[in-house]
Design a protein around this motif. Sequence first.
Motif, PDB file in Angstrom:
ATOM      1  N   TYR A 193      -5.318   6.883   0.575  1.00 14.44           N
ATOM      2  CA  TYR A 193      -6.254   6.270  -0.375  1.00 14.44           C
ATOM      3  C   TYR A 193      -7.634   6.838  -0.107  1.00 14.44           C
ATOM      4  O   TYR A 193      -8.081   6.888   1.038  1.00 14.44           O
ATOM      5  N   SER A 228      -5.744   4.405   4.852  1.00 16.11           N
ATOM      6  CA  SER A 228      -6.689   3.719   3.985  1.00 16.11           C
ATOM      7  C   SER A 228      -7.914   3.375   4.812  1.00 16.11           C
ATOM      8  O   SER A 228      -8.138   3.910   5.884  1.00 16.11           O
ATOM      9  N   LYS A 257      -2.897   0.312  -6.941  1.00 12.49           N
ATOM     10  CA  LYS A 257      -4.312   0.616  -7.113  1.00 12.49           C
ATOM     11  C   LYS A 257      -5.025  -0.622  -7.623  1.00 12.49           C
ATOM     12  O   LYS A 257      -4.392  -1.529  -8.159  1.00 12.49           O
ATOM     13  N   ASN A 269       0.815  -1.210   0.000  1.00 11.07           N
ATOM     14  CA  ASN A 269       0.000   0.000   0.000  1.00 11.07           C
ATOM     15  C   ASN A 269       0.852   1.265   0.000  1.00 11.07           C
ATOM     16  O   ASN A 269       0.684   2.147   0.827  1.00 11.07           O
TER      17      ASN A 269
END
Length: 163
Positions: A102, A70, A139, A13
């Motif tokens: 994100y 996230s 992604k 990530n």
Amino acid sequence: MRYHNITKDDMLNGDGLRVVLWVSGCNHCCEECQNPITWDSNGGIPFNQEAKNELFEELGKSYVSGITLSGGDPLHPANRLDIRALVHEIREKFPTKTIWLYTGYLWEQISHFEVMQYVDVCVDGEYEKDKRNVQLHWKGSSNQRVIDVPKSLETGKVCLYCE
């Protein structure tokens, strides 16, 4: 703000070895989302000083590149003020660490948010299952963008992040 998990030594990530904070709350509710358990802004557990200390302990390690936010969605209305305060404090205490965020929102909707001045990379856009591609870097679907936030703020146009 509430959260579900803190992941340590994450390599999926964002760039480098990272700590990931998975926050609660998301209004996007993307079909086939990988984390639907995080949609409820009342789910998870309260983000308290103990959780912040855990994040900061990880960020203090020399081999950790930075933090990824996230969820859920860090920019869910229930999270925005707390996320802004958190990234401001991280930037002050750990100026060499990178901050990735994100969000299901588009850059054009959030670029004016104060929090963005502290973010290095933003992955924007809702996950779209018909555009899913496991070959993409950082992604889940091809409509999402990995954005270099400082360059985008400086130029006034979306500048994609390149490793």
